[in-house]
Design a protein around this motif. Structure first.
Motif, short mmCIF file in Angstrom:
data_model
loop_
_atom_site.label_atom_id
_atom_site.label_comp_id
_atom_site.label_asym_id
_atom_site.label_seq_id
_atom_site.Cartn_x
_atom_site.Cartn_y
_atom_site.Cartn_z
N GLU A 124 0.83 -1.21 0.00
CA GLU A 124 0.00 0.00 0.00
C GLU A 124 0.86 1.26 0.00
OE1 GLU A 124 -3.71 1.75 -0.35
OE2 GLU A 124 -3.19 -0.39 -0.34
N ILE A 125 1.99 1.22 0.68
CA ILE A 125 2.90 2.36 0.70
C ILE A 125 3.46 2.60 -0.70
CG2 ILE A 125 5.18 3.12 1.49
CD1 ILE A 125 4.47 2.01 4.24
N VAL A 126 3.89 1.53 -1.37
CA VAL A 126 4.43 1.67 -2.72
C VAL A 126 3.35 2.17 -3.68
CG1 VAL A 126 5.35 0.39 -4.70
CG2 VAL A 126 6.24 -0.05 -2.40
N LYS A 127 2.14 1.66 -3.54
CA LYS A 127 1.03 2.09 -4.38
C LYS A 127 0.75 3.58 -4.22
CE LYS A 127 -3.99 1.44 -4.81
NZ LYS A 127 -5.16 0.68 -4.27
N THR A 128 0.85 4.07 -3.00
CA THR A 128 0.51 5.46 -2.71
C THR A 128 1.66 6.43 -2.96
OG1 THR A 128 -1.03 4.69 -1.01
CG2 THR A 128 -0.42 7.03 -0.96
N PHE A 129 2.88 6.03 -2.55
CA PHE A 129 4.00 6.97 -2.56
C PHE A 129 5.09 6.61 -3.57
CE2 PHE A 129 2.14 6.95 1.72
CZ PHE A 129 1.76 8.29 1.83
N GLY A 130 5.00 5.45 -4.19
CA GLY A 130 5.99 5.07 -5.20
C GLY A 130 7.02 4.09 -4.70
N SER A 131 7.47 4.28 -3.47
CA SER A 131 8.45 3.38 -2.85
C SER A 131 8.50 3.67 -1.37
CB SER A 131 9.84 3.56 -3.47
OG SER A 131 10.39 4.81 -3.10
N LEU A 132 9.09 2.75 -0.63
CA LEU A 132 9.24 2.96 0.81
C LEU A 132 10.15 4.14 1.08
CD1 LEU A 132 8.68 2.05 3.70
CD2 LEU A 132 10.61 0.47 3.51
N ASP A 133 11.23 4.27 0.32
CA ASP A 133 12.16 5.39 0.52
C ASP A 133 11.48 6.72 0.20
OD1 ASP A 133 14.23 3.79 1.35
OD2 ASP A 133 15.17 3.66 -0.63
N ALA A 134 10.64 6.73 -0.84
CA ALA A 134 9.92 7.96 -1.19
C ALA A 134 8.95 8.34 -0.08
CB ALA A 134 9.19 7.78 -2.51
N PHE A 135 8.30 7.34 0.50
CA PHE A 135 7.40 7.60 1.62
C PHE A 135 8.15 8.19 2.80
CE2 PHE A 135 6.26 5.61 5.75
CZ PHE A 135 5.21 6.46 6.08
N LYS A 136 9.28 7.57 3.17
CA LYS A 136 10.06 8.07 4.30
C LYS A 136 10.52 9.50 4.06
CE LYS A 136 11.96 3.58 5.77
NZ LYS A 136 13.20 2.77 5.91
#
Length: 227
Positions: A124-136
């Motif tokens: 869900e994080i990748v779906k929303t923000f593109g990647s975990l690093d991008a989310f962080k």
């Protein structure tokens, strides 16, 4: 629903052991207590020192709990006496200290020693923000920009059925002020990091990912989606 009832219900959802029954102004309510941690103060080192954890949990959080109980007792007394002016005046203290109790009760469960972390929210994080690093990076940027004291949050929007990053000032609780269900909160009041990181808030935000309890965040996500 009164602000007293709302804060009581919210805090009880955070931990089933955070309150004990007591009598107040002729009716029964819950007395808030400090929740126990699932780890020792020193187990989050070197990311958060034992000294900071001890002060943050046993002093700062305890103060919010104490002040919330006092404010609720005074509020109940004012309502019982029909003193609406006094009851209204007390609501800011209930919001601040109640928010502090709610926010910190979530925060402690969002953290874990590195060896106890895990779980998956990645899809869900990748779906929303593109990647975990991008989310962080986005979460850190938003949270670092909080003026003065406050919180950075990953929340779930039940209407849009999506993850959202949000910040709240002071001790404003996320759900009652924005409607988002709190999944992950990061405290950026200086008492959370200053003894160790001084004024380098971005360094604290980069480091804290090493002790995020992803299992807890994932459990909150699943619960939010199912209700």
């Amino acid at each position: 629903v009164s602000i007293i009832t709302a804060f009581t219900m919210l805090s009880l959802r955070l931990t089933s052991t955070s309150a004990v029954r007591t009598m107040s102004v002729g009716f029964r309510r819950f007395k808030h207590t400090l929740p126990d941690l699932q780890y020792d103060y020193g187990e989050l080192e070197p990311i958060i020192s034992a000294e900071i954890m001890q002060l943050h949990h046993s002093k700062h959080h305890q103060t919010y709990v104490n002040n919330l109980n006092v404010a609720e007792d005074q509020y109940n007394e004012a309502v019982h006496k029909g003193d609406i002016t006094r009851a209204i005046a007390l609501q800011s203290a209930i919001k601040f200290n109640g928010g502090g109790h709610i926010n910190h009760s979530i925060f402690w469960t969002n953290l874990a020693p590195p060896q106890l972390g895990g779980g998956e929210l990645l899809d869900e994080i990748v779906k929303t923000f593109g990647s975990l690093d991008a989310f962080k990076e986005k979460m850190n940027t938003s949270t670092a920009a909080v003026q003065g004291s406050g919180w950075g949050w990953l929340g779930y929007n039940k209407v849009r059925k999506s993850l959202e990053i949000c910040t709240c000032p002071n001790q404003d609780p996320l759900e009652s002020t924005t409607g988002l269900v709190p999944l992950l909160g990061i405290d950026v009041w200086e008492h959370a990091y200053y003894l160790q990181y001084k004024n380098a808030r971005p360094d604290y935000l980069k480091a804290i990912w090493g002790i995020v309890n992803w299992s807890n965040v994932a459990e909150r996500f699943q619960a939010a989606r199912s209700t």
